[in-house]
Scaffold this motif. Structure first.
Motif, PDB file in Angstrom:
ATOM      1  N   TYR B  33       0.844  -1.191   0.000  1.00  0.00           N
ATOM      2  CA  TYR B  33       0.000   0.000   0.000  1.00  0.00           C
ATOM      3  C   TYR B  33       0.885   1.250   0.000  1.00  0.00           C
ATOM      4  N   ASN B  93      -3.061   2.048   4.057  1.00  0.00           N
ATOM      5  CA  ASN B  93      -4.213   1.163   4.195  1.00  0.00           C
ATOM      6  C   ASN B  93      -3.742  -0.141   4.823  1.00  0.00           C
ATOM      7  N   GLY B  99      -8.775  -3.328   4.152  1.00  0.00           N
ATOM      8  CA  GLY B  99      -8.320  -2.252   3.282  1.00  0.00           C
ATOM      9  C   GLY B  99      -8.625  -0.868   3.794  1.00  0.00           C
ATOM     10  N   SER B 100      -9.115  -0.766   5.025  1.00  0.00           N
ATOM     11  CA  SER B 100      -9.429   0.554   5.603  1.00  0.00           C
ATOM     12  C   SER B 100      -8.188   1.413   5.708  1.00  0.00           C
ATOM     13  N   GLY B 101      -8.410   2.703   5.711  1.00  0.00           N
ATOM     14  CA  GLY B 101      -7.315   3.635   5.902  1.00  0.00           C
ATOM     15  C   GLY B 101      -6.822   3.630   7.348  1.00  0.00           C
TER      16      GLY B 101
END
Lengths: 121, 112
Positions: B33, B93, B99-101
């Motif tokens: 990421y 992320n 996959g959340s920030g």
């Protein structure tokens, strides 16, 4: 120019709900997502979640799942963030931001001015 | 406790160079990421400084630069100026969080 204008400050009692709006202008709303971030007094930035401006699909932070709802109104290019069952530690400045995505990642390139939400009995 | 670890504070004299580290893991930075950096002044919204590990948006001075290696990233500021005194946050992320920030805890830069 790109602008995100948020609604005004709110004072809520514990257990209540708050709904913050974020009106976008200067770009095609459905082509971008909106991310919500908050900052409690003296604390760092906290990622709350994301909503697609096109589909309305959402991705909520684990901490907020079950208590937050993010929506959009494409007819007015406005995003909303509702937080329920408010506690005193939800007192914070809440920001919306435009989510710019490349092939590999997304980042927030334009931000709203912030909305102070105070939770107090 | 933040998923991404930053030093709480750094300092430097005007004209000097400082770096701010951002340490993650194999589920975020190490998973490929990108890392982004934001500058936060009191009472103002965050400002995007670096995106995609090393890219500067228009309007950001070239005194600011970013890099990434393995599970870590760094923000370097050269030719320190008084106006650079602010809080700095890294963001990425995390695959363990769908996959959340995620943000680092933030670093307070003091210009001496």
């Amino acid at each position: 120019q790109v602008q995100l204008v948020q609604s005004g400050a709110e004072v809520k009692k514990p257990g209540a709900s708050v709904k913050v709006s974020c009106k976008a202008s200067g770009y095609i709303f459905v082509n971008y997502g909106i991310t919500w971030v908050r900052q409690a007094p003296g604390q760092g930035l906290e990622w709350m979640g994301w909503i697609s401006g096109y589909s309305g699909n959402t991705n909520y932070g684990q901490k907020f799942q079950g208590r937050v709802t993010m929506t959009t109104d494409t007819s007015t290019s406005t995003a909303y963030m509702e937080l329920r069952s408010l506690r005193s530690d939800d007192t914070a400045v809440y920001y919306c931001a435009r989510d710019y995505c490349t092939s590999t990642n997304c980042y927030e390139d334009y931000w709203g001015q912030g909305t102070l939400v105070t939770v107090s009995s | 406790q933040s998923v991404l670890t930053q030093p709480p504070s750094v300092s430097g004299a005007p004209g000097q160079r400082v770096t701010i580290s951002c340490t993650g893991s194999t589920s975020n930075i190490g998973a490929g990421y990108d890392v982004h950096w934001y500058q936060k002044l009191p009472g103002t919204a965050p400002r995007l400084l670096i995106y995609g590990n090393r890219n500067r948006p228009s309007g950001v001075p070239d005194r600011f630069s970013g890099s990434k290696s393995g599970t870590s990233a760094s923000l370097a500021i050269t030719g320190l100026q008084a106006e650079d005194e602010a809080d700095y946050y890294c963001q990425s992320n995390d695959s363990n969080l769908s996959g959340s920030g995620v943000f680092g805890g933030g670093t307070k830069l003091t210009v001496l």
